[in-house]
Design an enzyme around this catalytic site. Structure first.
Site, PDB file in Angstrom:
ATOM      1  CB  VAL A  82      -2.813 -16.708 -36.317  1.00 15.08           C
ATOM      2  CG1 VAL A  82      -1.625 -16.464 -37.238  1.00 15.08           C
ATOM      3  CG2 VAL A  82      -2.783 -18.130 -35.762  1.00 15.08           C
ATOM      4  CE  LYS A  83      -0.596  -7.851 -33.452  1.00 20.29           C
ATOM      5  NZ  LYS A  83       0.252  -7.341 -32.336  1.00 20.29           N
ATOM      6  CG  LEU A  84      -2.170 -13.724 -40.173  1.00 22.09           C
ATOM      7  CD1 LEU A  84      -3.397 -14.381 -40.781  1.00 22.09           C
ATOM      8  CD2 LEU A  84      -0.899 -14.408 -40.651  1.00 22.09           C
TER       9      LEU A  84
END
Length: 215
Positions: A82-84
Site C-alpha cells: 500500500v502506497k501512502l
C-alpha cells in the site's frame, strides 16, 4: 540492487519479467489511468505476472480512508504493497496498516527527516523522488545517501526506493550509493540496454565475420 518497473503496462511488465529483470512494480493513479483499465483489474493481472511487491496507491487524505483502502488493496493479492503519502495522516495509516501486517510504501519523500519519520512509523519502503529534486537544482542522490546513512546508523529495516528516475545515470547512481531499489519507467529500462560502443562492436564483428567467410 532490485529493479522495480514504474508502470501498469502488462505487455512491458511481461517482457522484462520473462527476462528475470523485474523484482517488483510501482503504480500510482496517473499510471493506472494511462493503462486504460480499472485499478483492481490492472493490479490483479500485474500481481500474477510479478512475484515481487506491487505498490498500489489511493487518493484518500485521512487516516481512516487510507486504512480502509489499504485493507481493500491488500485483499487483491498477497504481494500488494500500500502506497501512502508522506503526511501526518499518511504516517498514521502506515502505523495502523503495519499493525495489521500490511506492507507500506511512503511516497513523495523529499528530505532525510521525512524518511526518518516514515521508518519510525513502520514503513516497509520509503520513496525519495530523486528526479524531481534534480529538476529544481537540488541533489536527489545526496538525499538517498543521507537516508541510507541514517538507516544504517540506527538499524532501520525500511528499504529505500529511488523514485522519479529520469535516466540510466540515476539507476547507476542509485546502485552506487547503496539504494535497495530503483523504480524505473519502461523508457529508461530500454535505454539501459544500449551503448553506442556495443552497437559499433557488434557491427564490426559482423563485418569481420562476413569478410573472413569470403576467404
Amino acid at each position: 540492487m532490485k529493479i522495480f518497473l514504474d508502470t501498469a503496462d502488462v505487455e512491458k511488465i511481461g517482457k522484462y519479467a520473462a527476462m528475470g529483470l523485474v523484482d517488483g512494480i510501482t503504480t500510482n493513479p496517473t499510471i493506472i489511468l494511462k493503462s486504460g483499465r480499472r485499478q483492481e483489474e490492472a493490479i490483479k493481472e500485474i500481481c500474477k505476472l510479478v512475484d515481487g511487491p506491487v505498490s498500489v496507491e489511493g487518493v484518500e487524505e485521512k487516516e481512516a480512508g487510507m486504512v480502509k483502502d489499504g485493507v481493500k488493496f491488500s485483499s487483491w493479492a498477497k504481494n500488494v504493497v500500500v502506497k501512502l503519502p508522506m503526511t501526518e495522516e499518511g504516517l498514521k495509516a502506515v502505523r495502523a496498516l503495519s499493525k495489521k501486517g500490511i506492507r507500506t510504501n511512503v511516497t513523495l519523500v523529499f528530505s532525510p527527516t521525512q524518511a526518518l519519520l516514515a521508518a519510525k512509523a513502520g514503513a516497509t519502503y520509503v520513496s525519495p523522488f530523486v528526479g524531481r529534486l534534480d529538476d529544481v537544482a537540488d541533489d536527489g542522490m545526496e538525499l538517498v545517501r543521507k537516508i541510507r546513512e541514517i538507516f544504517v546508523n540506527y538499524g532501520y529495516k525500511t528499504q529505500i526506493i529511488a523514485a522519479s528516475v529520469r535516466s540510466p545515470l540515476h539507476v547507476a547512481q542509485s546502485a552506487l550509493c547503496g539504494c535497495d531499489i530503483a523504480t524505473v519507467p519502461p523508457d529508461v529500462m530500454e535505454k539501459m540496454f544500449c551503448h553506442g560502443f556495443t552497437d559499433a562492436g557488434i557491427r564490426k564483428f559482423k563485418e569481420d565475420y562476413e569478410a573472413a567467410g569470403k576467404r
